[in-house]
Every structure is written in C-alpha cells, then in structure tokens.
Design an enzyme around this catalytic site. Structure first.
Site, mmCIF file in Angstrom:
data_model
loop_
_atom_site.group_PDB
_atom_site.id
_atom_site.type_symbol
_atom_site.label_atom_id
_atom_site.label_comp_id
_atom_site.label_asym_id
_atom_site.label_seq_id
_atom_site.Cartn_x
_atom_site.Cartn_y
_atom_site.Cartn_z
ATOM 1 N N ASP A 68 1.101 -0.767 0.267
ATOM 2 C CA ASP A 68 -0.109 -0.356 0.172
ATOM 3 C C ASP A 68 1.142 1.271 -0.040
ATOM 4 O OD1 ASP A 68 -1.379 1.772 0.101
ATOM 5 O OD2 ASP A 68 -3.029 1.209 2.432
ATOM 6 N N SER A 105 0.437 13.546 -14.920
ATOM 7 C CA SER A 105 -0.259 13.923 -15.850
ATOM 8 C C SER A 105 -0.287 15.196 -16.124
ATOM 9 C CB SER A 105 -1.595 13.416 -14.519
ATOM 10 O OG SER A 105 -2.649 14.347 -15.187
ATOM 11 N N TYR A 122 -6.077 15.454 -7.085
ATOM 12 C CA TYR A 122 -5.644 15.089 -7.501
ATOM 13 C C TYR A 122 -4.554 16.093 -8.871
ATOM 14 C CZ TYR A 122 -4.075 12.120 -12.100
ATOM 15 O OH TYR A 122 -3.490 11.636 -12.478
HETATM 16 P P1 NAP Z 1 -5.668 2.412 -12.324
HETATM 17 O O1 NAP Z 1 -6.231 1.488 -14.112
HETATM 18 O O2 NAP Z 1 -6.618 2.587 -11.632
HETATM 19 O O3 NAP Z 1 -4.279 1.752 -12.107
HETATM 20 C C1 NAP Z 1 -3.883 2.060 -10.564
HETATM 21 C C2 NAP Z 1 -2.503 0.687 -9.813
HETATM 22 O O4 NAP Z 1 -2.626 1.534 -9.214
HETATM 23 C C3 NAP Z 1 -3.765 -0.143 -9.925
HETATM 24 O O5 NAP Z 1 -2.282 -1.572 -9.906
HETATM 25 C C4 NAP Z 1 -3.973 -0.305 -8.321
HETATM 26 O O6 NAP Z 1 -3.597 -1.323 -8.033
HETATM 27 C C5 NAP Z 1 -2.742 0.980 -7.737
HETATM 28 N N1 NAP Z 1 -3.089 0.871 -6.749
HETATM 29 C C6 NAP Z 1 -4.007 2.224 -6.133
HETATM 30 N N2 NAP Z 1 -4.060 2.768 -4.945
HETATM 31 C C7 NAP Z 1 -2.320 2.202 -4.430
HETATM 32 C C8 NAP Z 1 -1.801 2.345 -3.385
HETATM 33 N N3 NAP Z 1 -2.441 2.505 -2.152
HETATM 34 N N4 NAP Z 1 -0.731 1.522 -3.047
HETATM 35 C C9 NAP Z 1 -0.477 0.695 -4.561
HETATM 36 N N5 NAP Z 1 -0.660 0.657 -5.191
HETATM 37 C C10 NAP Z 1 -1.895 1.298 -5.407
HETATM 38 O O7 NAP Z 1 -4.701 3.680 -12.525
HETATM 39 P P2 NAP Z 1 -3.932 4.104 -14.438
HETATM 40 O O8 NAP Z 1 -4.673 4.860 -15.199
HETATM 41 O O9 NAP Z 1 -3.028 3.239 -15.180
HETATM 42 O O10 NAP Z 1 -3.005 5.362 -13.369
HETATM 43 C C11 NAP Z 1 -1.903 4.909 -13.385
HETATM 44 C C12 NAP Z 1 -1.331 6.105 -12.999
HETATM 45 O O11 NAP Z 1 -1.013 6.878 -14.428
HETATM 46 C C13 NAP Z 1 -1.252 6.794 -11.718
HETATM 47 O O12 NAP Z 1 -0.515 7.844 -11.054
HETATM 48 C C14 NAP Z 1 -2.614 7.989 -12.403
HETATM 49 O O13 NAP Z 1 -2.559 9.823 -12.018
HETATM 50 C C15 NAP Z 1 -1.468 8.353 -14.025
HETATM 51 N N6 NAP Z 1 -1.887 9.174 -15.220
HETATM 52 C C16 NAP Z 1 -3.324 8.534 -14.985
HETATM 53 C C17 NAP Z 1 -4.204 9.168 -16.437
HETATM 54 C C18 NAP Z 1 -4.671 8.514 -17.397
HETATM 55 O O14 NAP Z 1 -6.235 8.804 -17.827
HETATM 56 N N7 NAP Z 1 -5.474 6.924 -17.148
HETATM 57 C C19 NAP Z 1 -3.514 10.366 -17.160
HETATM 58 C C20 NAP Z 1 -3.269 11.036 -16.523
HETATM 59 C C21 NAP Z 1 -2.405 10.211 -15.121
HETATM 60 P P3 NAP Z 1 -4.968 -1.863 -6.606
HETATM 61 O O15 NAP Z 1 -6.023 -0.467 -6.324
HETATM 62 O O16 NAP Z 1 -4.947 -2.819 -6.218
HETATM 63 O O17 NAP Z 1 -3.737 -0.538 -5.585
#
Ligand code: NAP
Length: 250
Positions: A63, A143, A156
């Site tokens: 976590d 981001s 965020y």
């Molecule tokens: P996602 O599909 O929700 O995946 C998030 C990952 O982080 C999952 O493996 C989740 O697993 C893990 N996670 C969440 N909370 C956690 C915690 N407290 N400790 C450890 N692991 C944790 O999100 P994503 O879209 O791939 O985003 C990944 C990154 O890219 C993030 O930092 C997000 O801000 C950034 N980002 C995303 C976007 C977008 O449009 N998707 C755009 C810009 C930036 P568990 O829930 O099982 O812990």
C-alpha cells in the site's frame, strides 16, 4: 551496434503494476529484458497480472499510502536483486468533485498515495543505491493535470504538480550520485481509472480537446518509460515529458 534501449539484466519496481499504465510499462520492460517487481494492494489481481506477464515478473502486495509497507517491499525486492529502475506509477483520484466539496479525509488519501507514496518509494530505493554506489533511474508518472488545471480534480492535480517539482528537486540533489529522476505526464489514457469518465457525457468533450483526436493507450505511455529507464536517456534528468497527443498545446 549496442541497443541503448535494452533493459537486459536490469531489475525494476513498478508500483501499481497490476493493471492500466503500470501493467503496460511492466510488459514493455520485460520485453526489453528486465526483471520486474509489480506492486498493488489487491492481491488477486496482482498475482494474476504477474503470472500473465511471465517468468521474470513477481507481484508484491504494497500500500503506497503506508511508508512502512513501502520500506518492507523495497527491502524484500533488494534481497531478490538490487534495483536499477523505479517507476512511481501507483496513483488514485477516487472522486470527481468541485474543490469546495472535498473532505479533509479525501484530501489526505489522495496526497498520501500519490505524493507521499512517490516521495518515500524514491527515498527508500535511492538510499540503497547510494549505499552501494549503484546507478538508478526513477520514472515518476505525473499527469497533464499537474501542469494545467482540469475541472473537478483539484487535489489530484495538486499532487501531480507536486510530483513535477519533486522530480526536479530530487534530480538536482541526486545528479552527482548517478541517480536520474524524470517524469512522464500522460494525457487522458484508456484504463479502469478513466473507464466511467470516458463513457460519460464528458467523454466526447475530453477527446475533442486532444489535438491527435484519440485517448492514449498504456502502450503509448510505456515507450516513453522504456526510454527514460534505459541507457538511451543516460544524460536526461529532471525532465517532465508530456505523452498526451498534444493536449498541453491547447
Ligand atoms: P488504474 O488503472 O486505476 O491502476 C492503478 C494501479 O495502482 C493499480 O494497479 C492499483 O492496484 C494501484 N494502486 C492504487 N492505489 C494504490 C496504493 N495505495 N498502493 C499501491 N498501489 C495502488 O490507473 P491508471 O490509469 O493505470 O493510472 C496509473 C497512473 O497514471 C496514476 O498515477 C495516474 O494518476 C496516472 N495517470 C493516468 C491517466 C489516465 O487517464 N488513465 C492520465 C494521467 C496520469 P490496487 O487498486 O489493487 O492497489
């Protein structure tokens, strides 16, 4: 000629690697020859992801909101193999609310996972690299929301702006010890994080704001991560690299 983008023989930690962008980065690293440790909270999805990524991938529950948990996982990872690459990818934005509607508990949750988690993962791994005088590449996942304000994600966005400055501060402080720190700023990317938002009435508007006219995929982001993690970027530190289809140009 030597492949500067090869990750052969390197070990990487990718936080939040059980799905989405983290999973795509882990897959790309493995393809380039790295051993990868992925972390997340949900154990079932984590173990399934590690098994589908193949033999050189291990899943470790962690976590990111808990610095003691981070320290435990980094120690366990190091016992398997010293770490060459850290990708601080775990991140959350569990609500879309106007700034005045956010509670102190919600504020703390987002800050502790996104900003404090990135900080202490970096410090835990970097301290071990310093002790062994090993080079390290840290790739933070920021981001576009850390550069330009997006509506209903003020907290965020603030954590991602914080990650931008952490990237530059740590890059500056650690450059003389062979630790590079860079940041990828993804634009809107198709993952579980954004599924609901893209399917909502906002989806077309968000897509319409992207000059390239489409959302990113995890693979769009993973190429930049391979570059920054590899020796091809050996003279690059403190960079914030938008991977956003031109979104920040608007
Ligand atoms: P996602 O599909 O929700 O995946 C998030 C990952 O982080 C999952 O493996 C989740 O697993 C893990 N996670 C969440 N909370 C956690 C915690 N407290 N400790 C450890 N692991 C944790 O999100 P994503 O879209 O791939 O985003 C990944 C990154 O890219 C993030 O930092 C997000 O801000 C950034 N980002 C995303 C976007 C977008 O449009 N998707 C755009 C810009 C930036 P568990 O829930 O099982 O812990």
């Amino acid at each position: 000629m030597e492949d500067q983008f090869s990750l052969d023989g390197k070990t990487a930690i990718v936080t939040g690697g059980s799905r989405g962008i983290g999973y795509a980065i882990a897959a790309a690293f493995i393809q380039k020859g790295a051993r990868v440790i992925i972390t997340a909270r949900g154990e079932t999805a984590l173990l399934e992801a590690a098994s589908s990524l193949g033999g050189t991938c291990i899943g470790k529950r962690c976590d990111n909101a808990d610095p003691a948990d981070i320290a435990r996982v980094v120690e366990e990872a190091w016992r398997l193999s010293p770490v060459d690459i850290l990708v601080n990818n775990a991140g959350i934005s569990p609500f879309y609310k106007r700034a005045e509607q956010v509670t102190p508990a919600e504020f703390d949750e987002v800050v502790s996972v996104n900003l404090r988690g990135t900080y202490f993962c970096s410090v835990e791994v970097a301290n071990r690299s310093f002790a062994e005088q090993r080079p390290l590449s840290i790739v933070n996942i920021g981001s576009v929301g850390g550069t330009t304000p997006l509506e209903r994600v003020a907290v965020y966005g603030a954590t991602k702006a914080g990650i931008n400055l952490l990237t530059k501060s740590m890059a500056l402080e650690w450059a003389d010890r062979n630790v590079r720190v860079n940041c990828i700023a993804p634009g809107w990317t198709e993952t579980e994080f954004t599924d609901e938002l893209f399917a909502s009435r906002w989806g077309d508007k968000l897509r319409g704001d992207i000059p390239m006219g489409r959302f990113a995929t995890g693979q769009d982001i993973s190429g930049a991560a391979v570059f920054l993690a590899s020796d091809a970027a050996q003279y690059v530190t403190g960079a914030i690299l938008p991977v956003d289809g031109g979104r920040l140009l608007r």
